[in-house]
Design an enzyme around this catalytic site. Structure first.
Site, PDB file in Angstrom:
ATOM      1  N   LYS A 183     -38.709 127.385 -40.977  1.00 17.49           N
ATOM      2  CA  LYS A 183     -38.170 127.666 -42.319  1.00 17.49           C
ATOM      3  C   LYS A 183     -39.219 127.857 -43.416  1.00 17.49           C
ATOM      4  O   LYS A 183     -38.934 127.701 -44.602  1.00 17.49           O
ATOM      5  CB  LYS A 183     -37.170 126.567 -42.777  1.00 17.49           C
ATOM      6  CG  LYS A 183     -36.123 126.171 -41.777  1.00 17.49           C
ATOM      7  CD  LYS A 183     -35.593 127.295 -40.939  1.00 17.49           C
ATOM      8  CE  LYS A 183     -34.797 128.321 -41.680  1.00 17.49           C
ATOM      9  NZ  LYS A 183     -34.482 129.483 -40.772  1.00 17.49           N
ATOM     10  N   GLY A 204     -41.015 130.797 -43.630  1.00 13.26           N
ATOM     11  CA  GLY A 204     -41.249 132.228 -43.866  1.00 13.26           C
ATOM     12  C   GLY A 204     -41.633 132.979 -42.603  1.00 13.26           C
ATOM     13  O   GLY A 204     -42.164 134.089 -42.669  1.00 13.26           O
ATOM     14  N   THR A 255     -39.821 134.587 -40.349  1.00 12.55           N
ATOM     15  CA  THR A 255     -39.140 135.872 -40.162  1.00 12.55           C
ATOM     16  C   THR A 255     -39.802 136.956 -41.027  1.00 12.55           C
ATOM     17  O   THR A 255     -40.025 138.080 -40.576  1.00 12.55           O
ATOM     18  CB  THR A 255     -37.647 135.729 -40.557  1.00 12.55           C
ATOM     19  OG1 THR A 255     -37.137 134.537 -39.976  1.00 12.55           O
ATOM     20  CG2 THR A 255     -36.832 136.912 -40.118  1.00 12.55           C
ATOM     21  N   TRP A 256     -40.131 136.585 -42.234  1.00 10.94           N
ATOM     22  CA  TRP A 256     -40.782 137.515 -43.168  1.00 10.94           C
ATOM     23  C   TRP A 256     -42.160 137.919 -42.627  1.00 10.94           C
ATOM     24  O   TRP A 256     -42.495 139.103 -42.548  1.00 10.94           O
ATOM     25  CB  TRP A 256     -40.903 136.816 -44.523  1.00 10.94           C
ATOM     26  CG  TRP A 256     -41.445 137.624 -45.647  1.00 10.94           C
ATOM     27  CD1 TRP A 256     -41.534 138.979 -45.724  1.00 10.94           C
ATOM     28  CD2 TRP A 256     -41.958 137.104 -46.879  1.00 10.94           C
ATOM     29  NE1 TRP A 256     -42.080 139.337 -46.944  1.00 10.94           N
ATOM     30  CE2 TRP A 256     -42.344 138.210 -47.663  1.00 10.94           C
ATOM     31  CE3 TRP A 256     -42.120 135.820 -47.404  1.00 10.94           C
ATOM     32  CZ2 TRP A 256     -42.884 138.059 -48.944  1.00 10.94           C
ATOM     33  CZ3 TRP A 256     -42.656 135.667 -48.670  1.00 10.94           C
ATOM     34  CH2 TRP A 256     -43.036 136.783 -49.425  1.00 10.94           C
ATOM     35  N   HIS A 287     -44.005 127.520 -32.989  1.00 11.16           N
ATOM     36  CA  HIS A 287     -43.931 126.384 -33.914  1.00 11.16           C
ATOM     37  C   HIS A 287     -44.745 125.208 -33.348  1.00 11.16           C
ATOM     38  O   HIS A 287     -44.677 124.104 -33.874  1.00 11.16           O
ATOM     39  CB  HIS A 287     -42.478 125.923 -34.097  1.00 11.16           C
ATOM     40  CG  HIS A 287     -41.603 126.875 -34.852  1.00 11.16           C
ATOM     41  ND1 HIS A 287     -42.057 127.654 -35.892  1.00 11.16           N
ATOM     42  CD2 HIS A 287     -40.271 127.160 -34.731  1.00 11.16           C
ATOM     43  CE1 HIS A 287     -41.052 128.385 -36.362  1.00 11.16           C
ATOM     44  NE2 HIS A 287     -39.962 128.106 -35.676  1.00 11.16           N
ATOM     45  N   SER A 292     -34.282 124.586 -46.927  1.00 11.06           N
ATOM     46  CA  SER A 292     -33.950 125.726 -46.070  1.00 11.06           C
ATOM     47  C   SER A 292     -33.527 125.232 -44.684  1.00 11.06           C
ATOM     48  O   SER A 292     -32.561 125.723 -44.096  1.00 11.06           O
ATOM     49  CB  SER A 292     -35.175 126.648 -45.983  1.00 11.06           C
ATOM     50  OG  SER A 292     -34.896 127.763 -45.208  1.00 11.06           O
ATOM     51  N   TYR A 343     -46.107 130.473 -48.484  1.00 12.00           N
ATOM     52  CA  TYR A 343     -44.944 131.311 -48.824  1.00 12.00           C
ATOM     53  C   TYR A 343     -45.019 131.694 -50.306  1.00 12.00           C
ATOM     54  O   TYR A 343     -44.731 132.835 -50.680  1.00 12.00           O
ATOM     55  CB  TYR A 343     -43.669 130.491 -48.541  1.00 12.00           C
ATOM     56  CG  TYR A 343     -42.364 131.203 -48.787  1.00 12.00           C
ATOM     57  CD1 TYR A 343     -41.711 131.867 -47.752  1.00 12.00           C
ATOM     58  CD2 TYR A 343     -41.761 131.185 -50.058  1.00 12.00           C
ATOM     59  CE1 TYR A 343     -40.495 132.503 -47.979  1.00 12.00           C
ATOM     60  CE2 TYR A 343     -40.551 131.814 -50.282  1.00 12.00           C
ATOM     61  CZ  TYR A 343     -39.921 132.476 -49.242  1.00 12.00           C
ATOM     62  OH  TYR A 343     -38.716 133.111 -49.465  1.00 12.00           O
ATOM     63  N   ARG A 352     -31.310 133.794 -46.190  1.00 17.05           N
ATOM     64  CA  ARG A 352     -30.381 133.050 -47.032  1.00 17.05           C
ATOM     65  C   ARG A 352     -30.606 133.441 -48.490  1.00 17.05           C
ATOM     66  O   ARG A 352     -29.911 134.274 -49.025  1.00 17.05           O
ATOM     67  CB  ARG A 352     -30.567 131.540 -46.793  1.00 17.05           C
ATOM     68  CG  ARG A 352     -29.462 130.657 -47.360  1.00 17.05           C
ATOM     69  CD  ARG A 352     -29.779 129.189 -47.153  1.00 17.05           C
ATOM     70  NE  ARG A 352     -30.975 128.772 -47.854  1.00 17.05           N
ATOM     71  CZ  ARG A 352     -30.994 128.352 -49.117  1.00 17.05           C
ATOM     72  NH1 ARG A 352     -29.875 128.258 -49.802  1.00 17.05           N
ATOM     73  NH2 ARG A 352     -32.132 128.003 -49.704  1.00 17.05           N
ATOM     74  N   GLY A 402     -34.258 133.380 -49.968  1.00 19.61           N
ATOM     75  CA  GLY A 402     -35.587 133.979 -50.068  1.00 19.61           C
ATOM     76  C   GLY A 402     -36.234 133.779 -51.426  1.00 19.61           C
ATOM     77  O   GLY A 402     -36.947 134.655 -51.913  1.00 19.61           O
TER      78      GLY A 402
HETATM   79  P1  A3P Z   1     -34.261 130.120 -47.677  1.00 20.51           P
HETATM   80  O1  A3P Z   1     -33.403 129.347 -46.733  1.00 20.51           O
HETATM   81  O2  A3P Z   1     -34.900 129.256 -48.712  1.00 20.51           O
HETATM   82  O3  A3P Z   1     -33.590 131.291 -48.272  1.00 20.51           O
HETATM   83  P2  A3P Z   1     -38.012 131.145 -41.262  1.00 20.51           P
HETATM   84  O4  A3P Z   1     -38.104 132.607 -41.102  1.00 20.51           O
HETATM   85  O5  A3P Z   1     -39.321 130.437 -41.041  1.00 20.51           O
HETATM   86  O6  A3P Z   1     -36.892 130.576 -40.482  1.00 20.51           O
HETATM   87  O7  A3P Z   1     -37.723 130.876 -42.817  1.00 20.51           O
HETATM   88  C1  A3P Z   1     -36.507 131.270 -43.373  1.00 20.51           C
HETATM   89  C2  A3P Z   1     -36.664 131.295 -44.881  1.00 20.51           C
HETATM   90  O8  A3P Z   1     -37.391 132.485 -45.263  1.00 20.51           O
HETATM   91  C3  A3P Z   1     -35.320 131.382 -45.562  1.00 20.51           C
HETATM   92  O9  A3P Z   1     -35.483 130.718 -46.824  1.00 20.51           O
HETATM   93  C4  A3P Z   1     -35.145 132.889 -45.710  1.00 20.51           C
HETATM   94  O10 A3P Z   1     -34.192 133.283 -46.657  1.00 20.51           O
HETATM   95  C5  A3P Z   1     -36.555 133.285 -46.119  1.00 20.51           C
HETATM   96  N1  A3P Z   1     -36.840 134.700 -45.874  1.00 20.51           N
HETATM   97  C6  A3P Z   1     -36.434 135.475 -44.815  1.00 20.51           C
HETATM   98  N2  A3P Z   1     -36.882 136.723 -44.956  1.00 20.51           N
HETATM   99  C7  A3P Z   1     -37.576 136.762 -46.115  1.00 20.51           C
HETATM  100  C8  A3P Z   1     -38.268 137.816 -46.820  1.00 20.51           C
HETATM  101  N3  A3P Z   1     -38.331 139.057 -46.345  1.00 20.51           N
HETATM  102  N4  A3P Z   1     -38.883 137.498 -47.985  1.00 20.51           N
HETATM  103  C9  A3P Z   1     -38.830 136.252 -48.472  1.00 20.51           C
HETATM  104  N5  A3P Z   1     -38.184 135.211 -47.872  1.00 20.51           N
HETATM  105  C10 A3P Z   1     -37.564 135.466 -46.702  1.00 20.51           C
END
Ligand code: A3P
Length: 278
Positions: A29, A31, A33-34, A89, A119, A177, A242, A244
């Site tokens: 959680k 970042g 995925t980003w 992880h 998150s 992040y 969610r 971001g």
């Molecule tokens: P929130 O739950 O605070 O919105 P992970 O990818 O490590 O599981 O982390 C997920 C978090 O990264 C979530 O945070 C998600 O919304 C956010 N996130 C996913 N894609 C993103 C993007 N392109 N830019 C910024 N934040 C992103």
């Protein structure tokens, strides 16, 4: 999580990275995925459109779920010249030896502990598992502070990679992040340089990547709006997108919880000279 322990043990015992591999390491959680989408676009620039039809997790294998473990798929054996990207992880304290002996590169992302916990709390409560009671925030704070969360403890996880990046900055890239959110272009350029990508100085290409990997664009793709579950866990593609934003924890954490986490952050991070997370 206990169910993942065999796969994690197998990864530590068997993973032998190629020197050209890139490992995206993170605590859940923060970042992942980003950063997966950014790394994929930087390294596979000409195939970056794949992100329109594929969830970023489908494009970059998760070491302890996709490569090892029950739902593992065969990973094509590519030549040592090809850049493969994996994400994990697993803490540096456990995977550091595999990484160091191979000479591969690592990109680590971390996030403010309160936003990470917030998150995580939302994410866990979306898991599609029967017979699991909703996870209360008070309990989540307790568990987080005691390190009893998936891939925990958070603080030691961050410090392991932080120290590795100090000791070996050419091999371990450390970013938060918040830094990435505040100035994505600069950090994507730094990342591209770290990964020796030829377009590191091409502002147009960098800006294009930043835009196509933004929360707004990624979360608007059908594939990231759907309820399809990941192969390795009962979570949907859309649960990775969610809010971001930064500071969303303020809506969900009590003042008492914030004080408790801040005190722990001072003890764990600030005493080690890492002034971050409050
Ligand atoms: P929130 O739950 O605070 O919105 P992970 O990818 O490590 O599981 O982390 C997920 C978090 O990264 C979530 O945070 C998600 O919304 C956010 N996130 C996913 N894609 C993103 C993007 N392109 N830019 C910024 N934040 C992103």
């Amino acid at each position: 999580m206990p169910m993942m322990t065999p796969a994690i043990q197998q990864a530590i015992a068997e993973f032998n990275p190629h020197p050209n591999d890139v490992i995206l390491a993170s605590f859940p959680k923060t970042g992942t995925t980003w950063l997966k989408s950014l790394l994929f676009s930087i390294i596979n620039y000409s195939s970056r459109d794949s992100l329109v039809k594929n969830n970023p997790h489908a494009l970059i294998p998760f070491l302890e779920n996709d490569v090892y473990g029950e739902s593992s798929k065969p990973i094509s054996i590519m030549s040592n010249d090809t850049t493969r990207i994996f994400n994990t992880h697993i803490p540096y304290q456990l995977l550091g030896k595999n990484i160091e002996s191979s000479g591969c590169r690592v990109v680590y992302i971390t996030r403010n502990p309160k936003d990470t916990l917030n998150s995580l709390w939302h994410f866990v409560n979306k898991w599609e598992m029967t017979n699991v009671a909703p996870w209360g925030m008070e309990e989540a704070v307790e568990k987080f502070c005691h390190g009893i969360v998936p891939d925990g403890p958070y603080y030691e996880h961050v410090l392991g990679y932080r120290i590795a990046s100090f000791e070996n900055p050419d091999k371990v890239f450390f970013v938060t992040y918040e830094e990435l959110r505040k100035d994505t272009v600069t950090h994507v350029k730094r990342l591209a340089e770290f990964l020796s990508c030829p377009f590191a100085d091409d502002d147009k290409k960098v800006e294009e990547i930043v835009k196509s990997c933004s929360f707004e664009v990624l979360s608007s793709h059908e594939v990231n709006k759907c309820d399809d579950l990941q192969a390795w866990f009962p979570v949907s593609n859309k649960s990775f997108f969610r809010q971001g934003t930064m500071g969303d924890h303020k809506k969900y954490l009590s003042e008492e919880a914030i004080e408790k986490i801040d005190a722990l952050t001072k003890e764990k991070f600030h005493k080690c000279g890492f002034i971050y997370g409050i």
